[in-house]
Design a protein around this motif. Sequence first.
Motif, PDB file in Angstrom:
ATOM      1  N   GLN A 272      -2.807  -1.391  -4.834  1.00 45.75           N
ATOM      2  CA  GLN A 272      -1.619  -1.001  -3.561  1.00 45.75           C
ATOM      3  C   GLN A 272      -2.616  -0.798  -1.958  1.00 45.75           C
ATOM      4  O   GLN A 272      -2.208  -1.161  -1.422  1.00 45.75           O
ATOM      5  CB  GLN A 272      -1.803   0.909  -3.344  1.00 45.75           C
ATOM      6  N   THR A 273      -4.115  -1.891  -2.667  1.00 44.58           N
ATOM      7  CA  THR A 273      -4.484  -2.821  -1.804  1.00 44.58           C
ATOM      8  C   THR A 273      -3.701  -4.377  -0.616  1.00 44.58           C
ATOM      9  O   THR A 273      -3.055  -4.626  -1.294  1.00 44.58           O
ATOM     10  CB  THR A 273      -6.344  -3.258  -2.065  1.00 44.58           C
ATOM     11  N   SER A 274      -3.351  -3.212   0.247  1.00 43.86           N
ATOM     12  CA  SER A 274      -2.712  -4.404   1.002  1.00 43.86           C
ATOM     13  C   SER A 274      -2.895  -4.290   2.275  1.00 43.86           C
ATOM     14  O   SER A 274      -3.263  -2.924   2.828  1.00 43.86           O
ATOM     15  CB  SER A 274      -0.809  -4.078   0.956  1.00 43.86           C
ATOM     16  N   VAL A 275      -1.800  -4.623   3.216  1.00 41.07           N
ATOM     17  CA  VAL A 275      -1.852  -4.087   4.989  1.00 41.07           C
ATOM     18  C   VAL A 275      -0.493  -3.776   4.723  1.00 41.07           C
ATOM     19  O   VAL A 275       0.589  -4.341   4.299  1.00 41.07           O
ATOM     20  CB  VAL A 275      -1.278  -5.581   5.818  1.00 41.07           C
ATOM     21  N   TYR A 276      -0.284  -2.809   5.084  1.00 40.24           N
ATOM     22  CA  TYR A 276       1.084  -2.023   5.737  1.00 40.24           C
ATOM     23  C   TYR A 276       1.438  -1.848   7.167  1.00 40.24           C
ATOM     24  O   TYR A 276       1.088  -1.773   7.646  1.00 40.24           O
ATOM     25  CB  TYR A 276       1.253  -0.505   4.715  1.00 40.24           C
ATOM     26  N   PHE A 277       3.029  -2.508   7.275  1.00 41.70           N
ATOM     27  CA  PHE A 277       4.059  -2.763   8.312  1.00 41.70           C
ATOM     28  C   PHE A 277       5.228  -1.499   8.767  1.00 41.70           C
ATOM     29  O   PHE A 277       5.448  -1.573   7.825  1.00 41.70           O
ATOM     30  CB  PHE A 277       3.810  -3.639   8.689  1.00 41.70           C
ATOM     31  N   CYS A 278       5.098  -0.734   9.997  1.00 41.87           N
ATOM     32  CA  CYS A 278       6.025   0.048  10.069  1.00 41.87           C
ATOM     33  C   CYS A 278       6.458  -1.028  10.695  1.00 41.87           C
ATOM     34  O   CYS A 278       6.332  -1.716  12.073  1.00 41.87           O
ATOM     35  CB  CYS A 278       5.477   1.680  10.262  1.00 41.87           C
ATOM     36  N   ALA A 279       8.364  -0.519  10.618  1.00 37.98           N
ATOM     37  CA  ALA A 279       8.747  -1.675  11.573  1.00 37.98           C
ATOM     38  C   ALA A 279      10.009  -0.347  11.879  1.00 37.98           C
ATOM     39  O   ALA A 279      10.814   0.475  11.541  1.00 37.98           O
ATOM     40  CB  ALA A 279       9.391  -2.981  11.251  1.00 37.98           C
ATOM     41  N   SER A 280      10.859  -1.189  12.960  1.00 41.27           N
ATOM     42  CA  SER A 280      12.124   0.335  13.619  1.00 41.27           C
ATOM     43  C   SER A 280      12.997  -1.089  14.242  1.00 41.27           C
ATOM     44  O   SER A 280      12.801  -2.308  14.476  1.00 41.27           O
ATOM     45  CB  SER A 280      11.605   1.138  14.537  1.00 41.27           C
ATOM     46  N   SER A 281      14.356  -0.447  13.871  1.00 38.39           N
ATOM     47  CA  SER A 281      15.029  -1.190  14.787  1.00 38.39           C
ATOM     48  C   SER A 281      16.447  -0.176  15.313  1.00 38.39           C
ATOM     49  O   SER A 281      16.614   0.686  14.625  1.00 38.39           O
ATOM     50  CB  SER A 281      16.025  -2.495  13.657  1.00 38.39           C
TER      51      SER A 281
END
Lengths: 114, 116
Positions: A85-94
Amino acid sequence: NAGVTQTPKFRILKIGQSMTLQCTQDMNHNYMYWYRQDPGMGLKLIYYSVGAGITDKGEVPNGYNVSRSTTEDFPLRLELAAPSQTSVYFCASSYSMRQGREQYFGPGTRLTVT
Amino acid sequence: AQSVAQPEDQVNVAEGNPLTVKCTYSVSGNPYLFWYVQYPNRGLQFLLKYITGDNLVKGSYGFEAEFNKSQTSFHLKKPSALVSDSALYFCAVTSLGSSNTGKLIFGQGTTLQVKP
């Protein structure tokens, strides 16, 4: 305009620990998404929500959980963190995807699990 | 299944020269196509999209893209590259299936390097 905000920016977890990544948007968007970005792999959808109280799995949901109690917030929960689960996490909306509306992304959370 | 391919991991161009970043896609139904840019340690920023209409779409920072249905391509272009255009570029596609959630499928990204 704040747009999409994410906290924390960085986090180091030990294997087996848990944490919640916070995401908030102030654009009154119904649709919200969580992605993870691994080098050379593009973005993979973890979970998404089409409105408060409604969530569904994306491509890579295992090891994660979400909730959507309000329009603004869409937290991502990691239980029993693993090195994968090592990663870069992005949240997004539309606003919508029906009319092909673009997604707005937060600045990301860089997570390392050791 | 929907998919997006960006065949080049990296594109190198000299400042002032035209640039092209390639993208091909596979979807069932009519595609909605997007380009995003990511600067180091930042989130993705929307550049432009194709929904319907004119095959040539114009977007932010002087970028444009051409939708080619027969070749299932949506290449990103700019007539004159700037050093500040150096970044990671993502192509993404969705189409309206029965669920109508329009989930985006991203390519793996292309690093654009513009040299002075």
